[in-house]
Design a protein around this motif. Structure first.
Motif, PDB file in Angstrom:
ATOM      1  N   GLU A 208      46.469  73.970  30.938  1.00  0.00           N
ATOM      2  CA  GLU A 208      47.172  75.032  31.670  1.00  0.00           C
ATOM      3  C   GLU A 208      48.103  75.825  30.744  1.00  0.00           C
ATOM      4  O   GLU A 208      48.496  77.028  30.978  1.00  0.00           O
ATOM      5  CB  GLU A 208      47.933  74.419  32.930  1.00  0.00           C
ATOM      6  CG  GLU A 208      46.882  73.948  33.981  1.00  0.00           C
ATOM      7  CD  GLU A 208      47.693  73.351  35.044  1.00  0.00           C
ATOM      8  OE1 GLU A 208      48.941  73.205  35.060  1.00  0.00           O
ATOM      9  OE2 GLU A 208      46.942  73.123  36.235  1.00  0.00           O
ATOM     10  N   PHE A 209      48.737  75.004  29.880  1.00  0.00           N
ATOM     11  CA  PHE A 209      49.594  75.701  28.940  1.00  0.00           C
ATOM     12  C   PHE A 209      49.142  76.823  28.163  1.00  0.00           C
ATOM     13  O   PHE A 209      49.874  77.804  27.871  1.00  0.00           O
ATOM     14  CB  PHE A 209      50.476  74.579  28.066  1.00  0.00           C
ATOM     15  CG  PHE A 209      51.298  75.089  26.794  1.00  0.00           C
ATOM     16  CD1 PHE A 209      52.553  75.567  27.375  1.00  0.00           C
ATOM     17  CD2 PHE A 209      50.834  75.196  25.675  1.00  0.00           C
ATOM     18  CE1 PHE A 209      53.361  75.954  26.405  1.00  0.00           C
ATOM     19  CE2 PHE A 209      51.417  75.447  24.702  1.00  0.00           C
ATOM     20  CZ  PHE A 209      52.819  76.030  25.043  1.00  0.00           C
ATOM     21  N   GLU A 210      47.747  76.596  27.902  1.00  0.00           N
ATOM     22  CA  GLU A 210      47.195  77.687  26.954  1.00  0.00           C
ATOM     23  C   GLU A 210      46.925  78.806  27.650  1.00  0.00           C
ATOM     24  O   GLU A 210      47.072  79.871  27.322  1.00  0.00           O
ATOM     25  CB  GLU A 210      45.909  76.886  26.336  1.00  0.00           C
ATOM     26  CG  GLU A 210      45.947  76.104  25.274  1.00  0.00           C
ATOM     27  CD  GLU A 210      46.669  76.662  24.047  1.00  0.00           C
ATOM     28  OE1 GLU A 210      46.347  77.820  23.731  1.00  0.00           O
ATOM     29  OE2 GLU A 210      47.264  75.741  23.282  1.00  0.00           O
TER      30      GLU A 210
ATOM     31  N   TYR B 196      57.461  78.492  30.519  1.00  0.00           N
ATOM     32  CA  TYR B 196      56.312  77.802  30.695  1.00  0.00           C
ATOM     33  C   TYR B 196      56.645  76.551  31.616  1.00  0.00           C
ATOM     34  O   TYR B 196      55.698  76.017  32.229  1.00  0.00           O
ATOM     35  CB  TYR B 196      55.992  77.307  29.224  1.00  0.00           C
ATOM     36  CG  TYR B 196      55.666  78.379  28.460  1.00  0.00           C
ATOM     37  CD1 TYR B 196      54.608  79.258  28.846  1.00  0.00           C
ATOM     38  CD2 TYR B 196      56.079  78.236  26.860  1.00  0.00           C
ATOM     39  CE1 TYR B 196      54.024  80.156  27.910  1.00  0.00           C
ATOM     40  CE2 TYR B 196      55.414  79.134  26.193  1.00  0.00           C
ATOM     41  CZ  TYR B 196      54.585  80.426  26.518  1.00  0.00           C
ATOM     42  OH  TYR B 196      53.986  81.021  26.040  1.00  0.00           O
ATOM     43  N   ALA B 197      57.785  76.000  31.500  1.00  0.00           N
ATOM     44  CA  ALA B 197      58.110  74.709  32.136  1.00  0.00           C
ATOM     45  C   ALA B 197      57.979  74.835  33.693  1.00  0.00           C
ATOM     46  O   ALA B 197      57.557  74.038  34.547  1.00  0.00           O
ATOM     47  CB  ALA B 197      59.483  74.293  31.843  1.00  0.00           C
ATOM     48  N   ILE B 198      58.596  75.996  34.210  1.00  0.00           N
ATOM     49  CA  ILE B 198      58.493  76.133  35.603  1.00  0.00           C
ATOM     50  C   ILE B 198      57.270  75.934  36.362  1.00  0.00           C
ATOM     51  O   ILE B 198      56.913  75.491  37.300  1.00  0.00           O
ATOM     52  CB  ILE B 198      59.497  77.032  36.035  1.00  0.00           C
ATOM     53  CG1 ILE B 198      60.799  77.177  35.564  1.00  0.00           C
ATOM     54  CG2 ILE B 198      59.219  77.617  37.526  1.00  0.00           C
ATOM     55  CD1 ILE B 198      61.956  78.198  35.964  1.00  0.00           C
TER      56      ILE B 198
ATOM     57  N   ALA C 154      48.173  84.460  29.040  1.00  0.00           N
ATOM     58  CA  ALA C 154      48.588  85.105  30.031  1.00  0.00           C
ATOM     59  C   ALA C 154      49.986  86.161  29.722  1.00  0.00           C
ATOM     60  O   ALA C 154      50.055  87.368  29.919  1.00  0.00           O
ATOM     61  CB  ALA C 154      48.871  84.625  31.423  1.00  0.00           C
ATOM     62  N   HIS C 155      50.856  85.322  29.013  1.00  0.00           N
ATOM     63  CA  HIS C 155      52.011  86.009  28.486  1.00  0.00           C
ATOM     64  C   HIS C 155      51.857  87.035  27.486  1.00  0.00           C
ATOM     65  O   HIS C 155      52.314  88.114  27.201  1.00  0.00           O
ATOM     66  CB  HIS C 155      53.076  85.101  27.946  1.00  0.00           C
ATOM     67  CG  HIS C 155      53.496  84.137  29.250  1.00  0.00           C
ATOM     68  ND1 HIS C 155      54.582  83.423  28.751  1.00  0.00           N
ATOM     69  CD2 HIS C 155      53.433  84.382  30.549  1.00  0.00           C
ATOM     70  CE1 HIS C 155      55.063  82.881  30.143  1.00  0.00           C
ATOM     71  NE2 HIS C 155      54.352  83.332  30.999  1.00  0.00           N
TER      72      HIS C 155
ATOM     73  N   PRO D  27      45.504  66.159  29.660  1.00  0.00           N
ATOM     74  CA  PRO D  27      44.689  67.261  28.915  1.00  0.00           C
ATOM     75  C   PRO D  27      44.349  68.393  29.904  1.00  0.00           C
ATOM     76  O   PRO D  27      44.440  69.626  29.402  1.00  0.00           O
ATOM     77  CB  PRO D  27      43.163  66.417  29.158  1.00  0.00           C
ATOM     78  CG  PRO D  27      43.467  65.116  29.001  1.00  0.00           C
ATOM     79  CD  PRO D  27      44.877  64.981  29.846  1.00  0.00           C
ATOM     80  N   THR D  28      44.896  68.287  31.333  1.00  0.00           N
ATOM     81  CA  THR D  28      44.886  69.353  32.115  1.00  0.00           C
ATOM     82  C   THR D  28      46.096  70.222  32.055  1.00  0.00           C
ATOM     83  O   THR D  28      46.107  71.618  31.941  1.00  0.00           O
ATOM     84  CB  THR D  28      44.879  68.975  33.710  1.00  0.00           C
ATOM     85  OG1 THR D  28      43.747  67.974  33.951  1.00  0.00           O
ATOM     86  CG2 THR D  28      44.889  70.032  34.879  1.00  0.00           C
ATOM     87  N   PHE D  29      47.195  69.773  31.602  1.00  0.00           N
ATOM     88  CA  PHE D  29      48.496  70.442  31.570  1.00  0.00           C
ATOM     89  C   PHE D  29      48.405  71.060  30.097  1.00  0.00           C
ATOM     90  O   PHE D  29      48.883  72.173  30.160  1.00  0.00           O
ATOM     91  CB  PHE D  29      49.607  69.363  31.357  1.00  0.00           C
ATOM     92  CG  PHE D  29      50.062  68.775  32.677  1.00  0.00           C
ATOM     93  CD1 PHE D  29      49.898  69.604  33.897  1.00  0.00           C
ATOM     94  CD2 PHE D  29      50.387  67.450  32.583  1.00  0.00           C
ATOM     95  CE1 PHE D  29      49.938  68.910  35.112  1.00  0.00           C
ATOM     96  CE2 PHE D  29      50.842  67.017  33.917  1.00  0.00           C
ATOM     97  CZ  PHE D  29      50.836  67.533  34.954  1.00  0.00           C
TER      98      PHE D  29
END
Length: 259
Positions: free
Chosen positions: A157-159, A186-188, A164-165, A152-154
């Motif tokens: 953070e993805f959102e 996103y992955a890095i 931000a982008h 759920p944390t990831f």
């Protein structure tokens, strides 16, 4: 009641018929066991019908897809009987239809067994049970549990990264190359955050005295009682009774051999 069954015993309960069902090529056996599994799930848990159908329904479409492809590409060993209908250049026989429907019902039966486990099992208790009853190494079980807790944390953070982008004027990528570049963007940072969190968790666990040794005490003791063994015995007995009924009625087919 299902949520109070020892998770390791419950996993074993699902694993035994799940493996044996793979050898059943008739329709009767998996269909009866599917009805039994769904009935037990609703009778011994508080899962709502609406929630269950929302999760189960997509798998019906997948099972239909499996059945349709199997019907068209059935091997000669199972494609016996008269031709029922033709589709394009495919001749669909009675044996192909039975094999295809059996595969679809078997798939749904395994899905029903899996849902019974997933929807009624606490992930923390499952890991503790694997460590205490199945004797899995604590490093492995706590690592899996920590990774599961981070999911759920990831997502959060993805959102945050995506918003931000957007603030910086980076829109949605188009085309395959654009999507690959977007995936790298996103992955890095997600991977960097994951490594940072993993280091913090490892340091915190070591500071609390975690060494990874199998001989350790547990705050939550997972036990296996009479009710757990009765649960396992009920499912095994129900599977044996289903096979017996299938044999008596003349439906039993194990890997293409009619009994």
């Amino acid at each position: 009641m299902l949520s109070s069954i020892n998770p390791s015993i419950k996993a074993l309960t699902i694993l035994i018929p799940g493996v044996l069902l793979a050898f059943m090529f008739d329709i009767f056996t998996p269909l009866v066991y599917l009805i039994f599994t769904i009935a037990v799930t609703f009778l011994l848990s508080d899962i709502s019908v609406k929630r269950y159908l929302a999760i189960f329904s997509p798998f019906i479409l997948v099972a239909l897809g499996f059945s349709w492809m199997t019907m068209l590409y059935t091997s000669d060993r199972f494609a016996g009987g008269e031709v029922v209908f033709s589709f394009l250049w495919f001749d669909v026989t009675e044996g192909a239809i039975v094999t295809a429907v059996s595969l679809g019902v078997r798939s749904l039966c395994i899905v029903a067994l899996s849902l019974m486990f997933v929807l009624t099992t606490d992930s923390t208790k499952f890991m503790l049970s694997l460590m205490q009853q199945a004797k899995l190494p604590p490093k492995l079980t706590f690592g899996i549990l920590a990774g599961y807790r981070f999911l759920p944390t990831f997502r959060h953070e993805f959102e945050v990264l995506r918003q931000a982008h957007r603030v910086r004027g980076v829109g949605r990528a188009k085309g395959i190359k654009g999507r690959i570049r977007q995936f790298r963007r996103y992955a890095i940072p997600l991977m960097a955050n994951a490594i940072r969190k993993a280091e913090r968790v490892a340091i915190a666990m070591e500071s609390k005295g975690f060494t990874g040794e199998t001989e350790r005490t547990h705050y939550h003791k997972m036990t296996v009682g009479r009710r757990d063994w009765m649960f396992l015995s009920t499912f095994v007995f129900a599977f044996a009774a289903t096979i017996l009924a299938s044999y008596v009625f003349g439906y039993l087919n194990i890997f293409g051999y009619q009994f």
